[in-house]
Design an enzyme around this catalytic site. Structure first.
Site, PDB file in Angstrom:
ATOM      1  N   ASP A 188       0.794  -1.231   0.000  1.00  0.00           N
ATOM      2  CA  ASP A 188       0.000   0.000   0.000  1.00  0.00           C
ATOM      3  C   ASP A 188       0.826   1.281   0.000  1.00  0.00           C
ATOM      4  O   ASP A 188       0.277   2.367  -0.158  1.00  0.00           O
ATOM      5  CB  ASP A 188      -1.014  -0.001   1.164  1.00  0.00           C
ATOM      6  CG  ASP A 188      -0.348   0.053   2.520  1.00  0.00           C
ATOM      7  OD1 ASP A 188       0.895   0.041   2.588  1.00  0.00           O
ATOM      8  OD2 ASP A 188      -1.084   0.103   3.531  1.00  0.00           O
ATOM      9  N   GLU A 414       3.871 -10.860   5.117  1.00  0.00           N
ATOM     10  CA  GLU A 414       2.538 -11.343   4.739  1.00  0.00           C
ATOM     11  C   GLU A 414       2.468 -11.956   3.347  1.00  0.00           C
ATOM     12  O   GLU A 414       1.637 -11.546   2.528  1.00  0.00           O
ATOM     13  CB  GLU A 414       1.523 -10.205   4.827  1.00  0.00           C
ATOM     14  CG  GLU A 414       1.277  -9.724   6.227  1.00  0.00           C
ATOM     15  CD  GLU A 414       0.143  -8.702   6.291  1.00  0.00           C
ATOM     16  OE1 GLU A 414      -0.461  -8.398   5.246  1.00  0.00           O
ATOM     17  OE2 GLU A 414      -0.140  -8.221   7.398  1.00  0.00           O
ATOM     18  N   TYR A 467      -5.466  -6.821  12.341  1.00  0.00           N
ATOM     19  CA  TYR A 467      -6.241  -5.565  12.325  1.00  0.00           C
ATOM     20  C   TYR A 467      -7.677  -5.838  12.710  1.00  0.00           C
ATOM     21  O   TYR A 467      -8.599  -5.548  11.967  1.00  0.00           O
ATOM     22  CB  TYR A 467      -6.119  -4.902  10.943  1.00  0.00           C
ATOM     23  CG  TYR A 467      -4.712  -4.386  10.693  1.00  0.00           C
ATOM     24  CD1 TYR A 467      -4.342  -3.132  11.164  1.00  0.00           C
ATOM     25  CD2 TYR A 467      -3.765  -5.169  10.058  1.00  0.00           C
ATOM     26  CE1 TYR A 467      -3.042  -2.667  10.983  1.00  0.00           C
ATOM     27  CE2 TYR A 467      -2.464  -4.702   9.871  1.00  0.00           C
ATOM     28  CZ  TYR A 467      -2.114  -3.450  10.337  1.00  0.00           C
ATOM     29  OH  TYR A 467      -0.840  -2.982  10.168  1.00  0.00           O
ATOM     30  N   GLU A 503       2.419  -6.049  13.869  1.00  0.00           N
ATOM     31  CA  GLU A 503       1.618  -4.905  13.409  1.00  0.00           C
ATOM     32  C   GLU A 503       0.259  -4.969  14.079  1.00  0.00           C
ATOM     33  O   GLU A 503      -0.307  -6.049  14.249  1.00  0.00           O
ATOM     34  CB  GLU A 503       1.362  -4.940  11.885  1.00  0.00           C
ATOM     35  CG  GLU A 503       2.545  -4.616  11.021  1.00  0.00           C
ATOM     36  CD  GLU A 503       2.212  -4.632   9.522  1.00  0.00           C
ATOM     37  OE1 GLU A 503       1.032  -4.425   9.150  1.00  0.00           O
ATOM     38  OE2 GLU A 503       3.140  -4.882   8.737  1.00  0.00           O
TER      39      GLU A 503
HETATM   40  C1  GCB Z   1      -0.285  -4.742   6.643  1.00  0.00           C
HETATM   41  C2  GCB Z   1       0.915  -4.422   5.840  1.00  0.00           C
HETATM   42  C3  GCB Z   1       1.218  -2.934   5.842  1.00  0.00           C
HETATM   43  C4  GCB Z   1      -0.069  -2.146   5.645  1.00  0.00           C
HETATM   44  C5  GCB Z   1      -0.995  -2.459   6.784  1.00  0.00           C
HETATM   45  C6  GCB Z   1      -2.347  -1.753   6.611  1.00  0.00           C
HETATM   46  O1  GCB Z   1      -0.475  -5.837   7.100  1.00  0.00           O
HETATM   47  O2  GCB Z   1       2.044  -5.153   6.266  1.00  0.00           O
HETATM   48  O3  GCB Z   1       2.131  -2.668   4.826  1.00  0.00           O
HETATM   49  O4  GCB Z   1       0.155  -0.776   5.561  1.00  0.00           O
HETATM   50  O5  GCB Z   1      -1.254  -3.824   6.851  1.00  0.00           O
HETATM   51  O6  GCB Z   1      -2.571  -0.736   7.241  1.00  0.00           O
HETATM   52  O7  GCB Z   1      -3.162  -2.226   5.835  1.00  0.00           O
END
Ligand code: GCB
Length: 608
Positions: A188, A414, A467, A503
Site C-alpha cells: 500500500d 505477509e 487488524y 503490526e
Molecule cells: C499490513 C501491511 C502494511 C499495511 C498495513 C495496513 O499488514 O504489512 O504494509 O500498511 O497492513 O494498514 O493495511
C-alpha cells in the site's frame, strides 16, 4: 553471540588513508517520455551532457523525484528517468595510480545503470541497497576531461523484482488514451522512485581493507570479538580495538582471531541500561608493499559487543529478557518521498525516544546505512526486513550485517503462504538466511490468518500482524480481546515459540473526533490500541515478547487506497502527535520501567 561484518563493500568511512566526496545537491534530470521509454538508450543520452539532448529539470539528490515538481505525470511516471552532473575530481586522485577511486550510490529505486564520461561502469537491480564501481581507469583515460556521471533509473516493478508488481496495458480506446498503462503493486505504500540515498566518490589505496567480519560474545567480564579481515593484497596487519575514550583494549596482527576485552562494556538497548549503544572501535591498518612503495590503509569499524538468544518464551539480549516496545516505520516524508534527509532522521529518533520506544522494524525494506548507524549508537533495536521474498543475490543480505542493533532478520511480509510451493520456498529462504548469518534469529511476518503458517515452523520467533475491528468486523472493538487471545493461543499452541505482535493499529484522521468512538477518529484509534494492550499485558507474562505499532507516522500510498495516504500513524506525516501517541507514550515508559532499566536522567513523570 553477534554483531557480524560485511562481506565486501565495507561502508565508506573517512580515515587517514581514505577520502570521501559527497555528490549530493542538484543534478540535471529528464524523464524519458517516449512511448517505449527507450529513447535515452536509442539516442545514447549518456554520451554527452543531458542538457545537450533535450530539456532538463533541476533535481535534488538524494530525493524521490515524484513530489518535487508540479507535474502529475512526473509524480506518477513509470519508466526510465535520467540524472547527470559533472564532478570535479581532485587532480591527485587522478594522477596517483596508487589511489583507487570508487563511485557509490547509496540506493536508487529500482533498476540503475551508471556511466562515467559515457562509459558504463555499473548496473544494479534493487531499490534499497548500495552499489558501487571502481572508476579509476575511466577517469584516468583523459585526465583533463571533466568527470560526468550519468545515472538512469527505472522504477518498473515486475513479478521478478523485490517488491514485485505487474504492468497492465489498457488497449480499449473507447476507455483509455493511447499508450495507457498502469503499474500494479501488491503493497500500500507509494512506489517512490529516484536516487534515494547519497551518491559519493571515495578513495582507498589500491591495496585496501576490503571486508571485516565480526562476531561477538562474552563470558563473565570478558568480551570476545571474533574477527576476520580480508585485504586486497598480501598485507601486514595491525588490528587495534579501542574503547569509547580511545584507549586500546586489545591488539592483534593476525587476519583472523579473537580479541579479548577485559571488563567489557556490553552493547545494551535504549532503556535497558544507563549507558546504551556502547560501541568500541576496531581499527584495522593494512600495509601492502608492491616492491617500491608501501600502501597503508586504515579502516575503523564500530563494534558493539552483545549476544542474542531465543528460548521458547523469551528473547534474550546479553542473557536478559528483552521486550520489544516499538514501532514500524517507512522511509517517507513530505516532498522528499523516500529521499534520505538528516533533519527527518534526527527528528524521528527524537520522537522514538520521546515515545519510550526501544525498537523498530524496517518495514518493508532495508533502511539507509545512516539510519542503522544511528540505531547502533542510540541502542535502538532493529528487526531488519528484506524488500519482499525470493532473494536470489546473496549480497542482498550483506548490507546491514555489521550492526549490533540488528537483532533479527525478517525475510518477508505477509506472503500468500498458503500457496503450494510456499513451504519449500520459505524453508529454503530461511535456511539461506541462517547460513549467511548464523548469529541472528530469523522471522517472517505472517498475518493473523492462521492458514498461512508456511514458514512458521522454521523461524525462531513468530511475528503476527492483525487488524481486528478494522479490516474485519469494522467498528466492533468488542471482538479484539477474543480474537487476539485466540490468535496468540493458536500460534503458541502449535509452535511453542515466542511471539511478537508485529503490526496492529487503526487509521485516524488528525482532528477528527467522535464519542462514542467511530472508525477514523482519534478516539477510535486510541481505544483500539488500549484493547490490544490489555491482552498484551496478559500474554507478555507468558510468551509474547513484543508489540510494534503500525505505524510510527502517516505515509503516502497510491491514490484510491486512503485519504491522501495511510493514516494509521500515531504521528502525522509531519511528525506531530495524534491522541494515540500519548497513550503509547505512557504505556512504553511504563513498560520500560517494568521490563528494562530507566536511566537515571529519565524524568518522564507519568511512568514513575
Ligand atoms: C499490513 C501491511 C502494511 C499495511 C498495513 C495496513 O499488514 O504489512 O504494509 O500498511 O497492513 O494498514 O493495511
Amino acid at each position: 553471540g553477534v554483531s557480524a561484518g560485511v562481506r565486501g563493500h565495507a561502508v565508506p568511512r573517512e580515515s587517514s588513508s581514505r577520502e570521501v566526496k559527497e555528490l549530493n545537491g542538484l543534478w540535471s534530470f529528464r524523464a524519458d517520455r517516449s512511448p517505449t521509454r527507450n529513447e535515452g538508450f536509442d539516442l545514447a543520452w549518456y554520451k554527452g551532457p543531458l542538457t545537450s539532448t533535450g530539456p532538463v529539470l533541476e533535481m535534488p539528490v538524494p530525493a524521490s523525484y515524484n513530489d518535487i515538481s508540479q507535474d502529475a505525470t512526473l509524480r506518477d511516471f513509470i519508466g526510465w528517468v535520467w540524472y547527470d552532473r559533472e564532478v570535479v575530481v581532485p587532480t591527485r586522485w587522478v594522477k596517483d595510480e596508487g589511489t583507487r577511486v570508487v563511485l557509490r550510490v547509496g540506493s536508487a529505486h529500482y533498476y540503475s545503470i551508471v556511466w562515467v564520461n559515457g562509459v558504463k561502469v555499473a548496473e544494479h537491480e534493487g531499490g534499497h541497497l548500495p552499489f558501487e564501481a571502481d572508476i579509476g581507469s575511466v577517469i584516468r583515460e583523459d585526465p583533463t576531461a571533466p568527470c560526468r556521471i550519468t545515472i538512469a533509473v527505472n522504477n518498473t516493478l515486475t513479478l521478478t523484482t523485490l517488491p514485485p508488481g505487474t504492468i497492465t496495458h489498457m488497449n480499449d480506446r473507447t476507455k483509455y488514451p493511447g499508450d495507457y498503462f498502469v503499474q500494479n503493486i501488491f503493497f500500500d505504500f507509494f512506489n517512490y522512485a529516484g536516487i534515494h540515498r547519497p551518491v559519493l566518490l571515495y578513495t582507498t589505496p589500491k591495496f585496501y581493507v576490503d571486508d571485516i567480519t565480526v562476531v561477538t560474545d562474552y563470558s563473565d567480564n570478558t568480551g570476545l570479538v571474533r574477527y576476520e579481515v580480508s585485504v586486497k593484497g598480501a598485507a601486514t596487519l595491525k588490528v587495534t580495538l579501542m574503547d569509547k575514550d580511545g584507549h586500546c583494549v586489545a591488539t592483534s596482527s593476525l587476519p583472523s582471531g579473537v580479541l579479548k576485552v577485559v571488563d567489557v562494556k556490553l552493547w545494551w538497548p535504549y532503556l535497558m541500561h544507563d549507558n546504551p549503544g556502547y560501541l568500541y572501535s576496531m581499527e584495522v591498518r593494512s600495509y601492502v608493499s608492491d616492491g617500491q612503495q608501501i600502501f597503508e590503509d586504515v579502516y575503523a569499524l564500530p563494534v558493539g559487543i552483545r549476544t542474542i538468544n531465543v528460548t521458547t518464551t523469551q528473547f534474550l539480549i546479553n542473557n536478559k529478557p528483552f521486550y520489544f516496545h516499538g514501532v514500524n516505520k517507512h522511509e517517507d516524508s513530505d516532498i522528499r518521498g523516500k529521499g534520505l534527509d538528516w533533519p527527518l532522521i534526527v527528528k524521528d529518533f527524537n520522537l522514538i525516544k520521546w515515545l519510550g520506544a526501544n525498537s523498530f522494524r524496517t518495514s518493508h525494506y532495508p533502511y539507509a546505512e545512516e539510519i542503522m548507524q544511528m540505531c547502533d549508537r542510540h541502542g535502538i533495536v532493529v528487526i531488519d526486513e528484506c524488500p519482499g521474498v525470493g532473494i536470489k543475490d546473496i549480497r542482498s543480505f550483506g548490507n546491514a550485517q555489521n550492526h549490533p542493533s540488528v537483532v533479527m532478520w525478517s525475510v518477508a511480509n505477509e506472503p500468500a503462504a498458503e500457496m503450494p510451493p510456499a513451504d519449500y520456498y520459505f524453508r529454503t529462504l530461511i535456511k539461506h538466511t541462517k547460513a549467511l548469518d548464523p548469529t541472528r534469529p530469523v522471522t517472517f511476518i505472517t498475518d493473523s490468518n492462521y492458514a498461512r503458517d508456511k514458514g512458521a515452523p522454521y523461524v525462531d520467533v513468530i511475528c503476527v500482524n492483525s487488524y481486528f475491528s478494522w479490516y474485519h468486523d469494522p467498528g466492533h472493538m468488542e471482538v479484539i480481546p477474543i480474537q487476539l487471545n485466540t490468535q496468540f493461543e493458536n500460534w503458541f499452541g502449535k509452535y511453542k515459540k515466542p511471539i511478537i505482535q508485529s503490526e496492529y493499529g487503526a487509521d485516524a484522521v488528525p482532528g477528527f473526533h467522535s464519542d462514542p468512538p467511530m472508525m477514523f477518529t482519534e478516539e477510535y484509534q486510541k481505544d483500539v490500541l488500549k484493547s490490544y494492550h490489555k491482552v498484551f499485558d496478559e500474554k507478555r507474562k507468558q510468551y509474547v515478547i513484543g508489540e510494534l505499532i503500525w505505524n510510527f507516522a502517516d505515509f503516502m500510498t497510491v491514490q484510491g487506497t486512503a485519504l491522501g495516504g495511510e493514516q494509521k500513524g500515531i504521528f502525522t506525516r509531519q511528525r506531530q502527535p495524534k491522541a494515540a501517541a500519548f497513550v503509547l507514550r505512557e504505556r512504553y515508559w511504563g513498560l520500560a520501567n517494568a521490563t528494562g532499566k530507566l536511566p537515571p536522567w529519565t524524568k518522564y513523570p507519568c511512568a514513575l
